[in-house]
Motif scaffolding. Structure first.
Motif, mmCIF file in Angstrom:
data_model
loop_
_atom_site.group_PDB
_atom_site.id
_atom_site.type_symbol
_atom_site.label_atom_id
_atom_site.label_comp_id
_atom_site.label_asym_id
_atom_site.label_seq_id
_atom_site.Cartn_x
_atom_site.Cartn_y
_atom_site.Cartn_z
ATOM 1 N N ALA A 1 -3.858 -6.408 -1.260
ATOM 2 C CA ALA A 1 -4.114 -5.604 -0.060
ATOM 3 C C ALA A 1 -4.440 -4.161 -0.448
ATOM 4 O O ALA A 1 -5.328 -3.525 0.150
ATOM 5 C CB ALA A 1 -2.898 -5.648 0.866
ATOM 6 N N PHE A 2 -3.738 -3.638 -1.449
ATOM 7 C CA PHE A 2 -4.000 -2.274 -1.913
ATOM 8 C C PHE A 2 -5.424 -2.145 -2.443
ATOM 9 O O PHE A 2 -6.126 -1.168 -2.141
ATOM 10 C CB PHE A 2 -2.983 -1.894 -2.994
ATOM 11 C CG PHE A 2 -3.161 -0.510 -3.539
ATOM 12 C CD1 PHE A 2 -2.778 0.598 -2.796
ATOM 13 C CD2 PHE A 2 -3.724 -0.300 -4.790
ATOM 14 C CE1 PHE A 2 -2.948 1.880 -3.291
ATOM 15 C CE2 PHE A 2 -3.901 0.966 -5.299
ATOM 16 C CZ PHE A 2 -3.511 2.068 -4.548
ATOM 17 N N ALA B 1 -5.180 7.211 0.377
ATOM 18 C CA ALA B 1 -5.390 6.617 1.696
ATOM 19 C C ALA B 1 -4.989 5.149 1.700
ATOM 20 O O ALA B 1 -4.393 4.648 2.661
ATOM 21 C CB ALA B 1 -6.851 6.760 2.107
ATOM 22 N N ALA B 2 -5.295 4.431 0.617
ATOM 23 C CA ALA B 2 -4.943 3.012 0.528
ATOM 24 C C ALA B 2 -3.435 2.816 0.516
ATOM 25 O O ALA B 2 -2.926 1.797 1.001
ATOM 26 C CB ALA B 2 -5.557 2.407 -0.734
ATOM 27 N N GLY B 3 -2.720 3.794 -0.029
ATOM 28 C CA GLY B 3 -1.270 3.655 -0.122
ATOM 29 C C GLY B 3 -0.534 3.882 1.179
ATOM 30 O O GLY B 3 0.593 3.400 1.354
ATOM 31 N N LEU B 4 -1.146 4.623 2.133
ATOM 32 C CA LEU B 4 -0.440 4.953 3.374
ATOM 33 C C LEU B 4 -0.094 3.723 4.212
ATOM 34 O O LEU B 4 1.064 3.570 4.628
ATOM 35 C CB LEU B 4 -1.259 5.959 4.200
ATOM 36 C CG LEU B 4 -1.529 7.320 3.549
ATOM 37 C CD1 LEU B 4 -2.135 8.283 4.558
ATOM 38 C CD2 LEU B 4 -0.253 7.914 2.960
ATOM 39 N N PRO B 5 -1.047 2.815 4.514
ATOM 40 C CA PRO B 5 -0.669 1.625 5.288
ATOM 41 C C PRO B 5 0.335 0.737 4.554
ATOM 42 O O PRO B 5 1.193 0.111 5.187
ATOM 43 C CB PRO B 5 -2.004 0.884 5.480
ATOM 44 C CG PRO B 5 -3.061 1.898 5.246
ATOM 45 C CD PRO B 5 -2.499 2.835 4.240
ATOM 46 N N ILE B 6 0.222 0.684 3.212
ATOM 47 C CA ILE B 6 1.173 -0.107 2.426
ATOM 48 C C ILE B 6 2.571 0.473 2.581
ATOM 49 O O ILE B 6 3.551 -0.256 2.815
ATOM 50 C CB ILE B 6 0.787 -0.116 0.932
ATOM 51 C CG1 ILE B 6 -0.619 -0.690 0.723
ATOM 52 C CG2 ILE B 6 1.829 -0.859 0.118
ATOM 53 C CD1 ILE B 6 -0.721 -2.171 0.889
ATOM 54 N N LEU B 7 2.673 1.784 2.454
ATOM 55 C CA LEU B 7 3.973 2.458 2.536
ATOM 56 C C LEU B 7 4.618 2.249 3.902
ATOM 57 O O LEU B 7 5.798 1.873 3.991
ATOM 58 C CB LEU B 7 3.799 3.954 2.255
ATOM 59 C CG LEU B 7 5.068 4.820 2.363
ATOM 60 C CD1 LEU B 7 6.116 4.360 1.360
ATOM 61 C CD2 LEU B 7 4.715 6.295 2.146
ATOM 62 N N THR B 8 3.866 2.483 4.970
ATOM 63 C CA THR B 8 4.443 2.333 6.313
ATOM 64 C C THR B 8 4.778 0.870 6.611
ATOM 65 O O THR B 8 5.775 0.590 7.279
ATOM 66 C CB THR B 8 3.474 2.871 7.379
ATOM 67 O OG1 THR B 8 2.196 2.226 7.250
ATOM 68 C CG2 THR B 8 3.289 4.370 7.227
ATOM 69 N N ALA B 9 3.960 -0.055 6.101
ATOM 70 C CA ALA B 9 4.236 -1.482 6.321
ATOM 71 C C ALA B 9 5.537 -1.894 5.637
ATOM 72 O O ALA B 9 6.345 -2.636 6.214
ATOM 73 C CB ALA B 9 3.076 -2.333 5.804
ATOM 74 N N ILE C 1 2.285 7.290 10.297
ATOM 75 C CA ILE C 1 0.897 7.505 9.855
ATOM 76 C C ILE C 1 0.423 8.923 10.167
ATOM 77 O O ILE C 1 -0.099 9.616 9.271
ATOM 78 C CB ILE C 1 -0.051 6.452 10.474
ATOM 79 C CG1 ILE C 1 0.199 5.068 9.871
ATOM 80 C CG2 ILE C 1 -1.508 6.839 10.268
ATOM 81 C CD1 ILE C 1 -0.222 4.910 8.425
ATOM 82 N N PRO C 2 0.569 9.446 11.419
ATOM 83 C CA PRO C 2 0.153 10.838 11.664
ATOM 84 C C PRO C 2 0.923 11.834 10.799
ATOM 85 O O PRO C 2 0.356 12.832 10.336
ATOM 86 C CB PRO C 2 0.471 11.040 13.150
ATOM 87 C CG PRO C 2 0.481 9.667 13.739
ATOM 88 C CD PRO C 2 1.020 8.792 12.658
ATOM 89 N N ALA C 3 2.227 11.571 10.568
ATOM 90 C CA ALA C 3 3.026 12.479 9.744
ATOM 91 C C ALA C 3 2.523 12.491 8.304
ATOM 92 O O ALA C 3 2.416 13.557 7.682
ATOM 93 C CB ALA C 3 4.496 12.058 9.791
ATOM 94 N N LEU C 4 2.206 11.330 7.771
ATOM 95 C CA LEU C 4 1.691 11.250 6.405
ATOM 96 C C LEU C 4 0.304 11.868 6.295
ATOM 97 O O LEU C 4 -0.046 12.454 5.265
ATOM 98 C CB LEU C 4 1.651 9.785 5.946
ATOM 99 C CG LEU C 4 3.026 9.144 5.688
ATOM 100 C CD1 LEU C 4 2.894 7.641 5.511
ATOM 101 C CD2 LEU C 4 3.686 9.766 4.462
ATOM 102 N N LEU C 5 -0.489 11.755 7.362
ATOM 103 C CA LEU C 5 -1.804 12.406 7.370
ATOM 104 C C LEU C 5 -1.645 13.920 7.338
ATOM 105 O O LEU C 5 -2.440 14.634 6.705
ATOM 106 C CB LEU C 5 -2.595 11.985 8.615
ATOM 107 C CG LEU C 5 -3.111 10.543 8.603
ATOM 108 C CD1 LEU C 5 -3.720 10.189 9.959
ATOM 109 C CD2 LEU C 5 -4.131 10.337 7.500
ATOM 110 N N GLY C 6 -0.610 14.411 7.997
ATOM 111 C CA GLY C 6 -0.340 15.846 7.951
ATOM 112 C C GLY C 6 0.120 16.298 6.580
ATOM 113 O O GLY C 6 -0.136 17.432 6.163
#
Length: 732
Positions: A186-187, A199-207, A323-328
């Motif tokens: 998935a990564f 960017a690829a790591g953010l959805p993995i981390l939150t999931a 996700i918004p927090a990590l984008l910040g």
């Protein structure tokens, strides 16, 4: 809802430390509670009200016994070539093994093959039954290891000894290689999608965070309600898959907003308002589908649905906040280069191309595409016509396991039906003068039935009005002929009762499994019909169309039948079984069709909504159906493609699991998403809509007035924001 999500996204972006610390705090509390309380999962897969359950209750009342009893481990022996188990040296080894096993203080008794007569006719195969003081699911790992150690010693001395019984000899593994493989692939897909490792790591981390919270909540919940242990695997599959997908949806919209010229805080807030609204709707759809499993009236299936719904809910909440927090926190992520901000027109004034090659191909040849898709899915669906369901047993495990080898030894020594004996309960009416004679007359014909290997004499209770018999079928417990034998005995029971005034009932583990399979098979059409109707209503409200929901429901049903057909082709018929690591052709897991029907509904609606909402947005402005299809495939189509690929990867990774239940669930869901995302949603759906043209969006005005309006993409909120922004520019 869009306004609330917009404010949440902006708050999380600006107060990122608070949002992230809060998320981590919830994670720590959940882990502390889950690990602190531990788990208390149930192995019970019974269904109230079945014929076999009624027979068990009658048996318990008549003989004063409980269906629980102590857990058992069976020591199964096979003598070396040229010897029997009664040979002096072999007999000594067996007795020494039993003495070693008996040293465990948890052992209540051991029935030796020489005392209980559990020897095969040729005396080369036999078994000892070790009974524990506690129920099967309470036998400790230390006790199991003690038996294994004793068995290894005797095996080294030349006497083949395998294990069986009611005690689970291997724990269900949660976590490990399956999840690691799924996350790794998935990564890579996310890296290719976003072109950025961060960017690829953010959805993995939150999931992963959402999954951990959900799993710990299930641990806690297992102390308050009966939850099957394999619920964790289903919850893990779904929580991880949807968590990554939902993060992908929000990140994709964030990047799109940046490319349209929004500043970062606004882009994150609008992504939460728009894609976040779709995530909430998609998550609720999956949750409703999972909770819908409770309406089947099957307790363990309902518990599985609730458990999986918990992880999906956690995935939705964590995505919307984190996700918004990590984008910040990642300020340089997705910054568009100078001159790369997208607009609706090229610098030369021409309209920007809102299509891609796939979209142009499908809309150019919609009828051939439609025919190929339907024929392909129809062809794959054909094996489902002869589906046979059941519960896996030791005979379906790999020959590398001692349980499978022990199962094969018992079949070799005592016949295939020995692994699944039928328990016959015969109860005479209260007005019978001679119950023993009546029971003898009622059960006399059992041995003459086809596929009966042997029947023991009736053993009566103290009052003499109830007797128990053990009937050995001539076929394996999972064989269709065994099911037919159970049905034949029950069909004859009415006429026997009328003649002898004795009621015959069938129970035992084999009969219980047959009853469970029958009830689940009866529940499937009702459940599939229920959620298909729900899908039609839901999509009619969302898209203000009659034909789009019909098309979506038809696509879902094609996905479901094709998935079941493929599973029958591989698991039941044994085709390509070695490719998927399936050791033995066996009936399809009995609760798999209902489970797949619910889960695929939720996930299919995710992709339908995300794809068609973009088409609807474009059509509402242009009133041009083909442009709407092309726009939807170009903008959200590639996101659906990546999301589907990720979900297939996560589910497929569970095919590597040793447990046959987990393996079959992973295979079914991976294949189901493969069919639905790539054949149905990205190919069949646009082809049908191209053929329908404007009629796809027809909706009666009277129906439009009475149905509520659901703004899943935050269109109204976006319009208000654009209007406000325009007014402010005019004032300035």
């Amino acid at each position: 809802m869009a306004k609330w999500l917009y404010n949440l996204g902006k708050w999380s972006f600006r107060r990122r430390k608070t949002a992230l610390i809060g998320t981590i705090a919830v994670l720590v509390i959940a882990i502390a509670a889950g690990i602190g309380m531990g788990s208390n999962f149930s192995g019970d897969m019974s269904i109230p009200g079945t014929k076999s359950e009624k027979a068990q209750k009658m048996l318990a009342e008549a003989f004063g016994t409980s269906s629980e009893g102590g857990g058992t481990i069976t020591l199964i022996y096979k003598a070396p070539e040229g010897e029997t188990l009664e040979s002096e040296s072999v007999k000594q080894l067996i007795q020494t093994t039993e003495q070693e096993v008996a040293k465990d203080g948890e052992v209540a008794s051991i029935a030796s093959p020489f005392d209980s007569g559990s020897l095969s006719p040729d005396k080369r195969i036999g078994y000892s039954t070790v009974t524990y003081k506690v129920a099967a699911d309470e036998v400790t790992e230390e006790s199991i290891d003690h038996v294994r150690s004793a068995v290894e010693t005797v095996n080294d001395k030349g006497l083949q000894t395998e294990l069986g019984g009611s005690v689970a000899l291997s724990e269900l593994e949660i976590g490990g290689i399956s999840e690691v493989i799924g996350i790794a692939v998935a990564f890579l897909i996310l890296v290719l999608t976003f072109g950025s490792f961060v960017a690829a790591g953010l959805p993995i981390l939150t999931a992963v965070i959402g999954l951990a919270i959900g799993m710990m909540l299930i641990f806690v919940g297992s102390h308050f309600t009966a939850i099957p242990s394999f619920s964790l695997s289903l919850a893990s599959m779904l929580g991880l898959a949807v968590g990554i997908d939902y993060g992908l949806f929000i990140l994709s919209r964030f990047r799109q907003n940046l490319n349209e010229g929004m500043e970062r805080a606004e882009a994150a807030a609008m992504a939460n308002a728009t894609a976040g609204s779709a995530v909430v709707f998609a998550g609720l759809t999956v949750i409703i589908a999972l909770l819908g499993l409770t309406v089947t009236g099957i307790p363990f299936l309902g518990a599985m649905g609730i458990s999986a719904a918990v992880t999906v809910f956690a995935a939705v909440i964590v995505s919307l906040i984190s996700i918004p927090a990590l984008l910040g926190a990642t300020k340089k992520l997705f910054l568009p280069k100078a001159g790369k901000i997208e607009s609706d027109t090229h610098p030369n004034g021409r309209q920007a191309d809102e299509s891609n090659r796939w979209g142009r191909f499908v809309t150019k040849y919609p009828l051939p595409v439609l025919i190929v898709c339907v024929l392909l899915l129809g062809l794959v669906s054909l094996p489902a016509l002869h589906i046979h369901t059941g519960l896996p047993n030791n005979g379906t495990k790999s020959t590398d396991t001692t349980e499978r080898r022990g199962y094969d030894l018992l079949s070799e020594g005592f016949g295939p039906g020995f692994n699944g004996p039928l328990i016959i309960v015969a109860k005479s009416d209260s007005d019978v003068v001679d119950p023993a004679a009546a029971i003898g007359e009622a059960t006399a014909g059992l041995s003459e039935l086809p596929n009966v290997s042997s029947v023991t004499p009736p053993q009566s209770n103290a009052s003499g009005d109830t007797a128990i018999l053990t009937l050995l079928p001539g076929t394996d417990p999972l064989d269709t002929e065994t099911s037919e034998l159970v049905k034949q005995i029950r069909q004859q029971a009415d006429s026997i009762h009328e003649k002898t005034h004795v009621e015959l009932m069938v129970t035992g583990s084999t009969a219980v499994d047959i009853d469970i399979s029958d009830m689940l098979n009866q529940a499937l059409p009702k459940f599939a019909g229920l959620i298909a109707g729900l899908a039609f209503i839901l999509l009619a409200i969302v898209f203000r169309s009659i034909l789009i929901p019909i098309k979506a429901v038809v696509g879902y049903l094609l996905t479901l039948t094709a998935t079941l057909g493929f599973i029958v082709f591989v698991i039941q018929d044994g085709n390509m079984a070695s490719l998927f690591g399936i050791p033995e052709a066996a009936p399809v897991l009995n609760f798999l069709p209902v489970l797949v029907a619910g889960i695929l509904f939720g996930l299919a609606m995710d992709y339908e909504v995300f794809l068609v909402s973009a088409m609807r947005e474009k059509y509402s402005h242009s009133k041009h159906p083909k442009k709407a299809i092309l726009y939807g495939l170009k903008t959200n189509g590639k996101v659906v493609f990546a999301a589907g690929l990720i979900m297939v990867t996560v589910f497929a990774s569970f095919i590597f699991a040793e447990d046959s239940i987990i393996k079959s669930m992973g295979l079914a869901l991976a294949v189901g998403i493969l069919f639905d995302a790539f054949i149905v949603r990205l190919t069949l759906v646009p082809a049908i809509m191209a053929l329908l043209g404007k009629s796809a969006w027809y909706f009666p005005k009277w129906l439009d007035r009475i149905l509520p309006k659901i703004d899943i993409e935050g269109e109204a909120f976006q319009h208000d924001k654009r209007t406000t922004s325009t007014d402010q520019r005019r004032i300035s």
